[in-house]
Design an enzyme around this catalytic site. Structure first.
Site, PDB file in Angstrom:
ATOM      1  N   LEU A 126      13.004  23.608  11.051  1.00  0.00           N
ATOM      2  CA  LEU A 126      11.794  24.420  10.890  1.00  0.00           C
ATOM      3  C   LEU A 126      11.983  25.814  11.484  1.00  0.00           C
ATOM      4  CD1 LEU A 126       9.180  21.700  11.933  1.00  0.00           C
ATOM      5  CD2 LEU A 126       9.752  22.435   9.602  1.00  0.00           C
ATOM      6  N   LYS A 152      25.299  22.313  21.366  1.00  0.00           N
ATOM      7  CA  LYS A 152      24.670  22.883  22.569  1.00  0.00           C
ATOM      8  C   LYS A 152      25.582  22.867  23.799  1.00  0.00           C
ATOM      9  CE  LYS A 152      19.704  22.219  21.820  1.00  0.00           C
ATOM     10  NZ  LYS A 152      18.484  21.605  22.375  1.00  0.00           N
ATOM     11  N   ASP A 174      14.720  25.607  26.552  1.00  0.00           N
ATOM     12  CA  ASP A 174      14.039  24.316  26.377  1.00  0.00           C
ATOM     13  C   ASP A 174      13.179  23.956  27.591  1.00  0.00           C
ATOM     14  OD1 ASP A 174      14.724  23.579  23.811  1.00  0.00           O
ATOM     15  OD2 ASP A 174      16.534  22.502  24.407  1.00  0.00           O
ATOM     16  N   GLY A 233      19.863  15.319  26.270  1.00  0.00           N
ATOM     17  CA  GLY A 233      19.726  16.748  26.552  1.00  0.00           C
ATOM     18  C   GLY A 233      18.277  17.172  26.725  1.00  0.00           C
ATOM     19  N   LEU A 242       8.050  14.646  22.732  1.00  0.00           N
ATOM     20  CA  LEU A 242       8.895  15.743  22.246  1.00  0.00           C
ATOM     21  C   LEU A 242       9.218  15.621  20.760  1.00  0.00           C
ATOM     22  CD1 LEU A 242       9.161  16.477  25.213  1.00  0.00           C
ATOM     23  CD2 LEU A 242      11.593  16.860  24.844  1.00  0.00           C
ATOM     24  N   TYR A 283       8.862  15.706  16.945  1.00  0.00           N
ATOM     25  CA  TYR A 283       7.899  16.420  16.091  1.00  0.00           C
ATOM     26  C   TYR A 283       8.087  16.102  14.610  1.00  0.00           C
ATOM     27  CZ  TYR A 283      11.814  19.704  16.035  1.00  0.00           C
ATOM     28  OH  TYR A 283      13.060  20.246  15.938  1.00  0.00           O
TER      29      TYR A 283
HETATM   30  P1  NAP Z   1      20.045  12.813  22.728  1.00  0.00           P
HETATM   31  O1  NAP Z   1      20.733  13.708  23.703  1.00  0.00           O
HETATM   32  O2  NAP Z   1      20.804  12.201  21.608  1.00  0.00           O
HETATM   33  O3  NAP Z   1      19.342  11.609  23.579  1.00  0.00           O
HETATM   34  C1  NAP Z   1      18.714  10.562  22.901  1.00  0.00           C
HETATM   35  C2  NAP Z   1      17.891   9.740  23.893  1.00  0.00           C
HETATM   36  O4  NAP Z   1      17.127   8.779  23.148  1.00  0.00           O
HETATM   37  C3  NAP Z   1      18.736   8.954  24.883  1.00  0.00           C
HETATM   38  O5  NAP Z   1      18.050   8.866  26.111  1.00  0.00           O
HETATM   39  C4  NAP Z   1      18.811   7.579  24.193  1.00  0.00           C
HETATM   40  O6  NAP Z   1      19.039   6.519  25.107  1.00  0.00           O
HETATM   41  C5  NAP Z   1      17.420   7.463  23.661  1.00  0.00           C
HETATM   42  N1  NAP Z   1      17.297   6.505  22.568  1.00  0.00           N
HETATM   43  C6  NAP Z   1      17.882   6.559  21.350  1.00  0.00           C
HETATM   44  N2  NAP Z   1      17.515   5.505  20.604  1.00  0.00           N
HETATM   45  C7  NAP Z   1      16.683   4.752  21.394  1.00  0.00           C
HETATM   46  C8  NAP Z   1      15.973   3.523  21.197  1.00  0.00           C
HETATM   47  N3  NAP Z   1      16.046   2.851  20.043  1.00  0.00           N
HETATM   48  N4  NAP Z   1      15.203   3.052  22.204  1.00  0.00           N
HETATM   49  C9  NAP Z   1      15.113   3.726  23.367  1.00  0.00           C
HETATM   50  N5  NAP Z   1      15.766   4.881  23.625  1.00  0.00           N
HETATM   51  C10 NAP Z   1      16.539   5.393  22.637  1.00  0.00           C
HETATM   52  O7  NAP Z   1      18.813  13.569  22.048  1.00  0.00           O
HETATM   53  P2  NAP Z   1      17.987  14.802  22.634  1.00  0.00           P
HETATM   54  O8  NAP Z   1      18.614  16.065  22.227  1.00  0.00           O
HETATM   55  O9  NAP Z   1      17.758  14.542  24.088  1.00  0.00           O
HETATM   56  O10 NAP Z   1      16.614  14.683  21.802  1.00  0.00           O
HETATM   57  C11 NAP Z   1      15.694  13.631  22.048  1.00  0.00           C
HETATM   58  C12 NAP Z   1      14.446  13.860  21.190  1.00  0.00           C
HETATM   59  O11 NAP Z   1      13.778  15.047  21.616  1.00  0.00           O
HETATM   60  C13 NAP Z   1      14.758  14.074  19.690  1.00  0.00           C
HETATM   61  O12 NAP Z   1      13.762  13.396  18.950  1.00  0.00           O
HETATM   62  C14 NAP Z   1      14.612  15.564  19.499  1.00  0.00           C
HETATM   63  O13 NAP Z   1      14.218  15.902  18.195  1.00  0.00           O
HETATM   64  C15 NAP Z   1      13.519  15.883  20.512  1.00  0.00           C
HETATM   65  N6  NAP Z   1      13.560  17.278  20.952  1.00  0.00           N
HETATM   66  C16 NAP Z   1      12.442  18.020  20.737  1.00  0.00           C
HETATM   67  C17 NAP Z   1      12.416  19.316  21.163  1.00  0.00           C
HETATM   68  C18 NAP Z   1      11.181  20.118  20.902  1.00  0.00           C
HETATM   69  O14 NAP Z   1      11.249  21.351  20.948  1.00  0.00           O
HETATM   70  N7  NAP Z   1      10.053  19.485  20.681  1.00  0.00           N
HETATM   71  C19 NAP Z   1      13.520  19.893  21.819  1.00  0.00           C
HETATM   72  C20 NAP Z   1      14.647  19.097  22.034  1.00  0.00           C
HETATM   73  C21 NAP Z   1      14.649  17.782  21.583  1.00  0.00           C
HETATM   74  P3  NAP Z   1      20.540   6.050  25.502  1.00  0.00           P
HETATM   75  O15 NAP Z   1      20.952   6.933  26.645  1.00  0.00           O
HETATM   76  O16 NAP Z   1      20.361   4.639  25.866  1.00  0.00           O
HETATM   77  O17 NAP Z   1      21.399   6.252  24.267  1.00  0.00           O
END
Ligand code: NAP
Length: 298
Positions: free
Chosen positions: A22, A72, A113, A141, A236, A238
């Site tokens: 987006l 990143k 962020d 992250g 977080l 969206y």
């Molecule tokens: P990431 O680094 O891949 O981390 C993923 C996280 O989700 C890990 O803690 C993982 O746990 C957990 N997870 C994955 N599948 C799961 C499940 N089935 N049950 C429970 N926990 C689960 O991803 P990220 O970059 O941190 O992003 C996380 C989310 O935040 C995404 O949806 C992303 O779109 C969103 N986000 C939003 C913004 C915003 O501006 N709104 C900014 C950044 C990110 P494990 O450690 O056990 O694998």
């Protein structure tokens, strides 16, 4: 300001994939509203082409870029300087490119962020501080940026729950220095019972796992279990904007804040870095949020 000409300045998004992002719609709406002859373009870059792409941005005169999954962390060795929070978080989401008159360029890495999350949280109606008891779900992250932001805002009691407990422990170990000796920063394995117990002692719940994203729209909060009504719940995720977790929060009378506001706020902070000026954040955030909603519907 529709014309692209010899004065048009360029910004971009480095990621893989980027076609559903987006950010181009959101940033181009803001740039147009600001009356700037700048454009923001999606730049799909495979991991093994990242270095060439970053050097290319500088050579092409880009003013800056956002960096998203999976670049990143990998982008850090390619930067000339980084902001202090980039070092603490181990990731950059924004590049600012300064071109010198001699034709060289320097690339600065920033991460918006953590402050974007805080701005969205405050705008959503919750002001974090020393008396806040926060529960953060996830240890990736995004969770790192959330915990770091909460610590910067003075929070001293944060419980991190994650499916893989070792990842939560690593997050806590890495951010312990930023927390200071007075803070209680705890890592625990995620389960429905652990979540409900932690939430009962908290006033802020932040969902920073990928749970609830488009395919399943599921929730880590157990169905049928009311949430404490005094809780502020920030998801977080969206895609979708109205996640199951936020529906559960609203049904229980809790404050619900969606992840699109964080996307918008981190975007405004990146724009300020590229343009080099403070912007009218309130006005822009409404406009950028609407642009995201419209892009999603198209
Ligand atoms: P990431 O680094 O891949 O981390 C993923 C996280 O989700 C890990 O803690 C993982 O746990 C957990 N997870 C994955 N599948 C799961 C499940 N089935 N049950 C429970 N926990 C689960 O991803 P990220 O970059 O941190 O992003 C996380 C989310 O935040 C995404 O949806 C992303 O779109 C969103 N986000 C939003 C913004 C915003 O501006 N709104 C900014 C950044 C990110 P494990 O450690 O056990 O694998």
């Amino acid at each position: 300001m529709n014309r692209i000409d010899g004065h048009t300045q360029l910004l971009g998004l480095l990621g893989w994939p980027v076609e559903h992002s987006l950010s181009p719609a959101m940033h181009n709406a803001a740039l147009a509203a600001l009356g700037l002859n700048w454009r923001y373009v999606p730049l799909p870059v495979l991991p093994d082409r990242l270095e060439a792409a970053v050097r290319g941005l500088a050579a092409l005169g880009f003013r800056g870029a956002n960096v998203t999954v999976p670049h990143k962390q990998a982008v850090l060795p390619l930067l000339d300087s980084v902001a202090p929070n980039v070092r603490a978080l181990g990731a950059a989401n924004t590049l600012v490119i300064k071109q010198s008159e001699e034709g060289s360029a320097s690339i600065h890495g920033a991460n918006t962020d953590d402050q974007g999350f805080l701005a969205a949280l405050r705008a959503g109606g919750f002001t974090p501080g020393a008396t806040t008891h926060a529960v953060v779900l996830g240890a990736g992250g995004a969770a790192r940026a959330v915990v770091y932001g909460l610590l910067q805002a003075g929070c001293r009691d944060i419980v991190v729950l994650n499916r893989t407990a070792a990842h939560a422990q690593a997050l806590v170990a890495d951010l312990r220095a930023a927390a200071g000796p007075a803070a209680r920063l705890q890592a625990r394995p995620l389960s429905a019972a652990a979540l409900v117990e932690a939430a009962r002692a908290a006033d802020l719940l932040v969902q920073a796992t990928t749970t609830g994203m488009r395919a399943g729209n599921d929730s880590l909060w157990p169905e049928g279990e009311p949430m404490p009504a005094n809780l502020a719940v920030f998801d977080l995720v969206y895609t979708p904007v109205r996640t199951r977790l936020l529906q559960q929060a609203r049904q229980s009378g809790a404050l619900a804040i969606d992840g699109l506001w964080m996307l918008v706020q981190q975007g405004i902070l990146a724009l300020e870095l590229w343009i080099g000026a403070r912007l009218q954040r309130e006005e822009l955030s409404q406009l950028m949020h609407a642009a995201c909603q419209q892009a999603r519907e198209e």
